[in-house]
Write a protein that holds these residues in place. Structure first.
Motif, PDB file in Angstrom:
ATOM      1  N   ARG A   8      63.256  29.238  48.690  1.00  0.00           N
ATOM      2  CA  ARG A   8      62.502  28.632  47.584  1.00  0.00           C
ATOM      3  C   ARG A   8      61.180  29.344  47.349  1.00  0.00           C
ATOM      4  N   PHE A   9      60.682  30.053  48.339  1.00  0.00           N
ATOM      5  CA  PHE A   9      59.394  30.724  48.217  1.00  0.00           C
ATOM      6  C   PHE A   9      59.529  32.210  47.900  1.00  0.00           C
ATOM      7  N   ALA A  10      60.739  32.693  47.684  1.00  0.00           N
ATOM      8  CA  ALA A  10      60.965  34.116  47.434  1.00  0.00           C
ATOM      9  C   ALA A  10      60.226  34.592  46.188  1.00  0.00           C
ATOM     10  N   ALA A  11      60.239  33.817  45.114  1.00  0.00           N
ATOM     11  CA  ALA A  11      59.541  34.225  43.884  1.00  0.00           C
ATOM     12  C   ALA A  11      58.038  34.273  44.105  1.00  0.00           C
ATOM     13  N   ASP A  12      57.491  33.311  44.871  1.00  0.00           N
ATOM     14  CA  ASP A  12      56.063  33.313  45.161  1.00  0.00           C
ATOM     15  C   ASP A  12      55.679  34.533  45.994  1.00  0.00           C
ATOM     16  N   ALA A  13      56.500  34.862  46.974  1.00  0.00           N
ATOM     17  CA  ALA A  13      56.216  36.033  47.818  1.00  0.00           C
ATOM     18  C   ALA A  13      56.270  37.312  47.001  1.00  0.00           C
ATOM     19  N   GLU A  14      57.239  37.406  46.101  1.00  0.00           N
ATOM     20  CA  GLU A  14      57.339  38.594  45.246  1.00  0.00           C
ATOM     21  C   GLU A  14      56.141  38.696  44.315  1.00  0.00           C
ATOM     22  N   ALA A  15      55.706  37.594  43.743  1.00  0.00           N
ATOM     23  CA  ALA A  15      54.529  37.595  42.864  1.00  0.00           C
ATOM     24  C   ALA A  15      53.281  38.014  43.639  1.00  0.00           C
TER      25      ALA A  15
END
Length: 72
Positions: A8-15
């Motif tokens: 669920r946090f993959a997009a936040d980590a990528e950003a």
């Protein structure tokens, strides 16, 4: 044994990887620390440069830089 990262946090980590400041605004050396935090609805990075000792906050402004001079 460590568990895999929560997807669920993959997009936040990528950003964070994409938007974190890479260079010091004072001396242009590589930034050593860029810790992301939120203040209200504004996203900010607290940064530190070991080359010159600069510390400060950088707020992303989007695709273009917002300067202090009026439009020409």
């Amino acid at each position: 044994m460590s568990s895999p990262p929560d997807r669920r946090f993959a997009a936040d980590a990528e950003a964070h990887r994409r938007d974190a400041p890479r260079f010091c605004p004072a001396c242009a050396a590589a930034v050593d620390l860029a810790s992301e935090f939120w203040e209200g609805d504004q996203r900010r990075f607290y940064c530190w440069c070991s080359a010159c000792g600069w510390t400060g906050e950088i707020a992303p402004t989007g695709e273009t830089a917002i300067g202090h001079e009026p439009p020409h």
